[in-house]
Every structure is written in C-alpha cells, then in structure tokens.
Design an enzyme around this catalytic site. Structure first.
Site, PDB file in Angstrom:
ATOM      1  N   ARG A 202      89.284 -10.779  66.502  1.00 13.17           N
ATOM      2  CA  ARG A 202      90.214 -11.288  65.497  1.00 13.17           C
ATOM      3  C   ARG A 202      90.577 -12.745  65.778  1.00 13.17           C
ATOM      4  NH1 ARG A 202      94.531  -6.675  66.786  1.00 13.17           N
ATOM      5  NH2 ARG A 202      92.609  -5.576  67.297  1.00 13.17           N
TER       6      ARG A 202
ATOM      7  N   LYS B 127      87.076  -4.147  79.959  1.00 12.60           N
ATOM      8  CA  LYS B 127      86.710  -2.797  79.518  1.00 12.60           C
ATOM      9  C   LYS B 127      86.232  -1.988  80.724  1.00 12.60           C
ATOM     10  CE  LYS B 127      85.109  -3.934  74.828  1.00 12.60           C
ATOM     11  NZ  LYS B 127      86.089  -3.160  74.055  1.00 12.60           N
TER      12      LYS B 127
ATOM     13  N   ASP C 213      78.372  -6.284  69.587  1.00  6.92           N
ATOM     14  CA  ASP C 213      79.595  -6.869  69.041  1.00  6.92           C
ATOM     15  C   ASP C 213      79.320  -8.090  68.158  1.00  6.92           C
ATOM     16  OD1 ASP C 213      82.243  -6.283  68.788  1.00  6.92           O
ATOM     17  OD2 ASP C 213      82.905  -7.475  70.503  1.00  6.92           O
TER      18      ASP C 213
ATOM     19  N   LYS D 105      81.755 -11.566  62.714  1.00 12.15           N
ATOM     20  CA  LYS D 105      82.099 -11.606  64.144  1.00 12.15           C
ATOM     21  C   LYS D 105      80.795 -11.586  64.939  1.00 12.15           C
ATOM     22  CE  LYS D 105      84.185  -8.752  67.832  1.00 12.15           C
ATOM     23  NZ  LYS D 105      85.032  -7.594  68.164  1.00 12.15           N
TER      24      LYS D 105
END
Ligand code: BES
Ligand code: ZN
Ligand code: ZN
Length: 481
Positions: free
Chosen positions: A332, A258, A269, A246
């Site tokens: 995802r 967020k 990330d 990812k």
C-alpha cells in the site's frame, strides 16, 4: 501449439486423438461411442473426471454443462492429461450451449492455458508435444453458427492466453532473477514488440518526485526501485484507462519479518504488476480503441541496516504523512505513491491491482479476487467482467466506520488498521486516501492475493502463478467502450 478450425466433419479429420466432452447424465450423446468401456471403468460423468483410451484414440472428459467456464476447465484438464504423451494432433467437436463464439473462445483458452507448464529452471524440461488442435465446425446442435466469427474468436483466445502465460512466466521467475531492473528490461522488450511507449523512473527521479513511501520500502534492498510507465495510445481512443500494479519482486515483510512459511511464494508479490503488463500487451494486440496506461511500482521489501522501520513516519508524493506500524504492509505504501503519480494526468478510470492482503483470502477464500472502491457501479462492472472472463471475484464493501481504524496519533494516517478484522477493506481504504476527490468515483481496487499463486493446479490454472487479473481486466477494458 496452434488451434485450427476445420469445416470437415469430425470423423473425416485426421488426428492422433479425439477429445469428447461428456455432459452429466448424457452418456448417450452421439459422440460417445465407448459407453460400455466407460461403464466398465466406472467413469463418473462429472467435472474433473477424465479417461484416456489410447488404443481407441479417444479421451473422455466429464463436464457438468456446456457453459463457457465448464468448457474452459474441461479443455484445460484434457491438456494436462495428455501433456506428457507423444500425441501431436488432437481433434474435437464444437461444443456450446447457446453461443458458439463464446464456446469456441472458452475452449481455446482452456487448451492454451491448460497446456502451460513452467519448465525454465529444469535441466531436462518436460516437452509438450501437442502441435495442433483441430476444432470441427460440424454442427451437432442445429443452432446458428457464423463460421468466420469463430476463427476470430480463436485468435482472441490466443492473444489473451499468450498474455496470461507470459504473466505466469514472469511471476514464476525466482526473485533473485526477476529484480526490478530485470522487470524493466522485460517491459522494454514487450513495449517495443507491442507498439507501446515506455518511460522508466529510477531512484533519483522518485526522490525528485517526493515518493517517500515507495522509496522507504526499497531502502534495504540491494536492487534500485523502478517505476515503469507504459502507454498504449491508439488514434481512435474513445476512453482512457490507467492501471496501477503492485510490483514487489520479493516481500520478506521487512523488519516486521514474515515467518518462513509465510515468506515462501512471496516472489508472486509482483502479480498485480505482471498482470497489468499482460493486459496492456493484450489490449494492444487486440487493437482496442481505448488508451491504456500501465504504471508499475517495482521494488523488493528487504531487511538490512538501511531498512525502514516500524515507528518511522514517511511522506508520500501528495504530502500525506504515514506512520509505519508494520513494514509488511508495504504494498500500500508503494501503491500510494504510484497512485499519486498516476493522477497527474486526466483519465476516465483508474484501477489498481495487487497481491495486497492475506485478509482478502480470509474474506473470500483463496480463489477469488476482492474488488473494492467508492463507486458501486464500477465494482459491479468489474465483477461482471470477471464472470465473463472465467475469473472469480467478489465485492468487499467499504463503510463509514472502517476508515477510523487507520487513524494515527502522530501522522496523517497509519499503514495498518487498529483492528484485526476487515484487513482487505482497510487496505483498500488506505489506498483510497491517496485518490484525489475528483477521481474517487473513477477508482477501483482489486486484491488478487488469493488467486495469483497456488501450490496446486485449479481450473485452467497450473501449479504456481495463475496470471490472475489479466483475463478479468481485458474483458473489463473491452466493456468500457
Ligand atoms: N504481500 C502480502 C500479502 C499477501 C499475503 C499476498 C499472502 C499473497 C499471499 C502483503 O504485503 C502483506 O504482507 N500484507 C499483510 C498486511 C498486514 C501486515 C496488515 C498481511 O496480509 O498479513
Ligand atoms: Zn508485505
Ligand atoms: Zn506484499
């Protein structure tokens, strides 16, 4: 900084400072010659205790035992303690319990990983003056030592630690500097230097492949997406492993935005993507006889008028439709398409690694990676590799009830679970939906959301990015042979 092995006795080696590990309740160890001072200073003989005696040119580091992980952490603490000094040459004895090779590798990793300090954006960067660490092979333990293998282990530790530190560098890089395109540039440079082939797919190619999920996440970003595909293919390859990472160069959460505190640190990330780039570099430098491919899905999850929305339905490369219920569950989506792409070829194993869920930290605590998959033996192998490498990992088990929570009324699957419990597992199960039946037993998923980035130093890791996943995966790839 160089680590050197010397066959001289410790006392005959010239150095600015000697490091002495003091094992619990063993102040009488023959290397401890300042017992009185240590008692006066109330030195506790336990891990994380350190005392530098500059006039004596000695540094004492408490340690619980001489197992590899304890040595690794003690060496890292020694480095952190001495980092700001003007000392340039350190010397130390060879410490180990049963296996000198494991001991010297762990100790060397501790020194190299502990010396890391991200200074790139400081106008006056702190300098680490240590040039050399000399390890004496003098045998204090009267156990068998193969000297020539020790030097080899130092070399291995150097390769692995350099890769980990490289990953820390790119993960620490601010998100407006490390964009997907910049990530590609870095990968290209490393591919050239490490004999890897590289293929980069841009927006047009992703559109042609029908990667509707990956592209949706990218839509509001001013930076185009990049799918970076690296290959290390030695002639003598015995196995083929595909790694998928990812690579969210920033995760604002998208329209399911967020909050400030949760957004801060989301430059990390792309920790999974960074890790697999580090792994393929290390595997190539170690010249392991295994084919490794690394597939990175790099994009930002931004907000803006073009942003994908909760309620949108996306179509992934394999034709599956996904109802978006939360745009912050974006990793995802990117991985779903990357996993479809990765399965176009045959392989022995496919492992994805990602800073995927806050829930993995709720489950295992913030230092431990979560390992999941349909193949228990594979998960267990990964767990064992983690332990050997000095990383922490735990298995989160799938079960037959949790997949139901991903049902969608209008699409094939929803991108979030209907329950607030077990979020790391349902994220793993979501990815599992994009693994073809014939590959289900070949797949594992590693969630590194916890250990990838910390606001304090821990073990061999500095403040900020840790490079989590690199040591674990290198060890696992090695064991697959
Ligand atoms: N990148 C985050 C996960 C994360 C959180 C990594 C904290 C490191 C530290 C991921 O994209 C995310 O936001 N996940 C959501 C999923 C939720 C919306 C189902 C989460 O964990 O809250
Ligand atoms: Zn997110
Ligand atoms: Zn994310």
């Amino acid at each position: 900084m160089k680590i050197k092995l010397s066959d001289k006795k410790l006392k005959d080696i010239k150095g600015d400072c000697e490091i002495i590990f003091v094992v619990s309740k063993n102040l009488e160890h023959k290397l401890v010659c300042d017992e009185k001072v240590l008692n006066e200073m109330n030195f506790k003989v336990e891990a994380d205790e350190v005392l530098l005696l500059p006039e004596k040119k000695r540094m004492y580091v408490g340690i619980d035992d001489l197992e590899p992980e304890s040595l690794r952490c003690a060496a890292a603490l020694a480095m952190r303690t001495i980092a700001k000094s003007k000392i340039t040459v350190l010397k130390i004895a060879l410490y180990f319990t049963n296996d000198a090779e494991k001991g010297i590798k762990a100790m060397s990793e501790g020194f190299l990983l502990g010396a890391y300090n991200y200074q790139k954006y400081k106008s006056k960067p702190a300098k680490n003056n240590i040039k050399q660490i000399i390890i004496s092979s003098e045998n204090y333990y009267n156990k068998k030592i193969e000297i020539k293998n020790l030097a080899k282990k130092i070399k291995e530790a150097e390769i692995i630690s350099r890769s980990v530190n490289f990953v820390r560098d790119i993960v620490n890089e601010p998100p407006s500097d490390l964009t997907p395109l910049k990530f590609s540039e870095i990968a290209k440079k490393e591919a050239k230097e490490n004999n890897l082939t590289i293929k980069i797919l841009g927006k047009k190619e992703l559109e042609k492949l029908g990667m509707g999920a990956f592209l949706a996440v990218n839509r509001a970003s001013i930076y185009p997406p990049q799918l970076i595909h690296l290959k290390y293919k030695p002639k003598n390859a015995k196995k083929k492993i595909v790694l998928v990472g990812k690579g969210l160069t920033y995760d604002t959460g998208g329209l399911s935005l967020k909050l400030g505190d949760g957004m801060l640190t989301m430059k990390m990330d792309m920790g999974g993507a960074g890790a697999i780039l580090g792994v393929i570099m290390a595997i190539s430098q170690l010249k392991l006889p295994v084919e490794v491919q690394a597939i990175i899905g790099a994009t930002e999850n931004a907000i803006g008028k073009d942003a994908y929305k909760p309620d949108d339905v996306l179509k992934a490369m394999n034709g599956k439709t996904i109802e978006v219920k939360n745009t912050d569950a974006e990793g995802r989506l990117v991985l779903a398409d990357c996993l479809c792409y990765a399965q176009k070829e045959k392989f022995d194993y496919i492992v994805d690694i990602a800073t995927l869920t806050g829930a993995s930290m709720v489950a295992l605590g913030e230092y431990t990676s979560a390992v999941m998959g349909f193949n228990q033996d594979l998960s267990y192998e990964i767990l064992k590799s983690a332990k050997k490498s000095g990383e922490l990992a735990g298995i989160l088990p799938f079960n037959k009830y949790l997949p139901k929570l991903l049902k969608s009324d209008i699409a094939d699957i929803s991108n979030i679970s209907a329950s607030r419990y077990g979020g790391a597992i349902t994220a793993g199960l979501f990815l599992g939906e994009f693994i073809e039946n014939k590959n289900k037993q070949k797949w594992a998923h590693i969630d590194i959301a916890g250990p990838a980035f910390k606001d304090k130093s821990w073990g061999v890791n500095p403040v900020g990015a840790s490079g989590a996943g690199v040591r674990l995966l290198v060890e696992w790839v090695r064991g697959v042979l």
